[in-house]
Write a protein that holds these residues in place. Structure first.
Motif, mmCIF file in Angstrom:
data_model
loop_
_atom_site.group_PDB
_atom_site.id
_atom_site.type_symbol
_atom_site.label_atom_id
_atom_site.label_comp_id
_atom_site.label_asym_id
_atom_site.label_seq_id
_atom_site.Cartn_x
_atom_site.Cartn_y
_atom_site.Cartn_z
ATOM 1 N N ASN A 1 7.984 -61.874 -0.504
ATOM 2 C CA ASN A 1 7.088 -61.046 0.308
ATOM 3 C C ASN A 1 7.533 -59.591 0.248
ATOM 4 O O ASN A 1 6.722 -58.673 0.027
ATOM 5 N N ALA A 2 8.821 -59.349 0.462
ATOM 6 C CA ALA A 2 9.333 -57.974 0.452
ATOM 7 C C ALA A 2 9.078 -57.308 -0.886
ATOM 8 O O ALA A 2 8.605 -56.162 -0.954
ATOM 9 N N ARG A 3 9.358 -57.997 -1.968
ATOM 10 C CA ARG A 3 9.156 -57.447 -3.307
ATOM 11 C C ARG A 3 7.662 -57.300 -3.618
ATOM 12 O O ARG A 3 7.221 -56.276 -4.150
ATOM 13 N N GLY A 4 6.873 -58.320 -3.279
ATOM 14 C CA GLY A 4 5.443 -58.281 -3.573
ATOM 15 C C GLY A 4 4.741 -57.145 -2.870
ATOM 16 O O GLY A 4 3.894 -56.458 -3.452
ATOM 17 N N ASN A 5 5.075 -56.923 -1.590
ATOM 18 C CA ASN A 5 4.472 -55.825 -0.836
ATOM 19 C C ASN A 5 4.679 -54.506 -1.561
ATOM 20 O O ASN A 5 3.750 -53.699 -1.701
ATOM 21 N N ALA A 6 5.886 -54.279 -2.057
ATOM 22 C CA ALA A 6 6.199 -53.008 -2.713
ATOM 23 C C ALA A 6 5.451 -52.824 -4.033
ATOM 24 O O ALA A 6 5.259 -51.685 -4.488
ATOM 25 N N LEU A 7 5.008 -53.927 -4.652
ATOM 26 C CA LEU A 7 4.333 -53.844 -5.950
ATOM 27 C C LEU A 7 2.847 -53.542 -5.844
ATOM 28 O O LEU A 7 2.214 -53.210 -6.848
ATOM 29 N N PHE A 8 2.267 -53.652 -4.650
ATOM 30 C CA PHE A 8 0.821 -53.569 -4.534
ATOM 31 C C PHE A 8 0.258 -52.195 -4.872
ATOM 32 O O PHE A 8 -0.877 -52.089 -5.354
ATOM 33 N N ASP A 9 0.992 -51.135 -4.617
ATOM 34 C CA ASP A 9 0.477 -49.808 -4.964
ATOM 35 C C ASP A 9 0.243 -49.694 -6.470
ATOM 36 O O ASP A 9 -0.820 -49.232 -6.915
ATOM 37 N N LYS A 10 1.216 -50.124 -7.261
ATOM 38 C CA LYS A 10 1.118 -50.050 -8.723
ATOM 39 C C LYS A 10 0.011 -50.962 -9.239
ATOM 40 O O LYS A 10 -0.815 -50.552 -10.068
ATOM 41 N N VAL A 11 -0.019 -52.188 -8.737
ATOM 42 C CA VAL A 11 -1.008 -53.152 -9.200
ATOM 43 C C VAL A 11 -2.426 -52.693 -8.875
ATOM 44 O O VAL A 11 -3.329 -52.745 -9.721
ATOM 45 N N SER A 12 -2.636 -52.227 -7.651
ATOM 46 C CA SER A 12 -3.988 -51.819 -7.255
ATOM 47 C C SER A 12 -4.453 -50.602 -8.046
ATOM 48 O O SER A 12 -5.639 -50.470 -8.347
#
Length: 486
Positions: A64-75
């Protein structure tokens, strides 16, 4: 022979497909339904959780912690709707404030940034409609909201652009384990593959048990929701509003969506039926009663629809992400309940790390393209841009869905753009006609006409969503001597 076959085209399966498409592999994504994102991905709270809730040391907490941080790049790469609006967990008594303190400490241990504990008055300064009975709460600034099915569709499209093959309407019936590969027996054909990644959601236990004696169980946990009209949305609530959590989950919540609606729900009910997505009178009544704890004046009169989704509750109480001990090359990705959506980009990374230990000669592609351009959203354009498009293609000048201002051109593109939208609801998931106040009452017949025309089929063959969900079944001669579709 495929190198890798991914079973299940929900948010996790499509994220893994995209991550694997960075490598020189022959990849197949199979889905038993007639479209991607039709399981838990279609019916959930659409939240990117801050990450303070999961028990430290679990896969849920880590990913969860890692995934949350990745959402800016992915989106940004996939051009899908995502907003970091933050969240509150509310407390109405001292016992719940003790839980708030525990959540804060847990978040610190999980490495979650930008958290603070506020008083009830401080929360009401930011959210005017919060109940007067709230005495305090946890503010997590990194929480966000996303369009989950738009994300899964974008991931699929980008994966296919990078070489992944998609097979819909392909249900796994059995799997034969051979010495160095697998034969997947489906309702359509046999599929030979070297490796399998099991992302089958609430059916992941069934798929696992086809090849492994190390069984686990997945219990469907039903959650029901109200969808309120856009007149509510951010005008009523600006952030994700949680109640103090219980053993069954994070409680009934209030969530503004990326499209401006307001979700209220879910409840949590363990059931036996893995297809039990019907709403219930008792469930919806419960949501109304319990949601009043967060706000006494939720405008339920603005409700435009209700729905229910199923969460995959694993017997392990944590994500199951590992290579099977007695089926080499078979990777389970199971029990992905909340915060599964939030963790999904990190789950894909984690699976790739497992796969690299199985297949040690992975080679990156030289020309992987991470960028997916979103379809045109006509209603968001300036007038001069709209006029240019209409001059270029007159179908942009024909509004089919008045609630969401969706043009014929956008619907045609959704039909012809991979993954191809072939049903009324598939078009709704892609470009939103029928998602507004009238729920397709006006635009539905026109969408049927457009689908029939573009797919070169009869209107009677057009489906609402699932197979056999035909909207029209024939013609009747009744009524003023004229013919009407029935």
């Amino acid at each position: 022979m495929y190198d890798v076959t991914i079973v299940g085209a929900g948010i996790v399966g499509t994220f893994i497909a995209r991550e694997l498409s960075k490598y020189n592999l022959n990849i197949l994504l199979v889905e038993k339904e007639n479209d991607v994102s039709k399981g838990a991905t279609r019916a959930n709270s659409a939240i990117v959780h801050g990450g303070y809730d999961a028990k430290p040391g679990t896969l849920m907490a880590k990913l969860n912690a890692r995934g949350n941080a990745l959402f800016d790049k992915v989106s940004k790469e996939l051009e899908i709707p995502f907003e970091r609006i933050g969240s509150f967990v509310l407390a109405t008594n001292k016992e719940e404030m003790d839980t708030i303190d525990e959540l804060y400490d847990r978040g610190m241990e999980n490495g979650i940034p930008s958290m603070e504990i506020l008083t009830g008055d401080e929360i009401r300064e930011m959210e005017k409609n919060i109940s007067k009975n709230v005495i305090g709460g946890l503010h997590a600034k990194t929480a966000g909201i996303v369009g989950p099915w738009e994300l899964a569709i974008a991931l699929t499209e980008n994966s296919m652009e990078n070489g992944v093959e998609l097979k819909l309407n392909t249900e796994v019936k059995d799997i034969e384990k051979n010495e160095d590969n697998y034969k997947i027996k489906t309702n359509n054909e046999d599929i030979d593959t070297k490796y399998i990644i099991n992302c089958a959601g609430i059916y992941a236990d069934k798929i696992n048990n086809m090849v492994s004696k190390n069984a686990f169980t997945i219990t469907p946990r039903r959650g029901e929701y109200y969808v309120l009209d856009k007149d509510c949305g951010v005008e009523f609530i600006n952030k994700v509003i949680f109640q103090s959590p219980t053993k069954l989950g994070k409680g009934v919540l209030l969530v503004p969506t990326v499209h401006g609606n307001l979700l209220v729900g879910p409840n949590a009910e363990n059931i036996d039926d893995k297809e039990g997505t019907q709403t219930t009178y008792d469930g919806l009544r419960f949501i109304k009663q319990i949601s009043n704890k967060s706000s006494e004046n939720i405008p339920f009169r603005e409700n435009i629809r209700t729905f229910a989704g199923l969460r995959a509750q694993a017997s392990t109480n944590d994500f199951i992400i590992e290579e099977s001990r007695d089926a080499k090359g078979f990777i389970n990705v199971a029990g992905i309940k909340s915060p599964g959506l939030s963790a999904s980009p990190a789950i894909a990374e984690y699976v790739i790390d497992i796969f690299k230990n199985i297949k040690k000669d992975l080679e990156l592609k030289e020309k992987f393209n991470p960028i997916r351009k979103s379809p045109i959203v006509f209603m968001n354009l300036e007038d001069d841009e709209k006029n240019k498009l209409i001059k270029k293609d007159e179908k942009y000048g024909r509004i089919i869905c008045r609630c969401e201002m969706i043009t014929e051109a956008e619907i045609v593109e959704a039909i012809n753009r991979a993954p191809q939208a072939r049903t009324v609801d598939a078009i709704k998931r892609k470009v939103r006609p029928g998602a507004g106040r009238c729920q397709g009452g006006f635009c539905g017949p026109r969408i049927v006409e457009i689908l029939a025309r573009e797919l070169n089929i009869s209107p009677e063959e057009v489906l609402k969503d699932n197979n056999n969900s035909n909207i029209l079944v024939g013609k009747t001669d009744k009524g003023n001597g004229g013919n009407m579709d029935a």
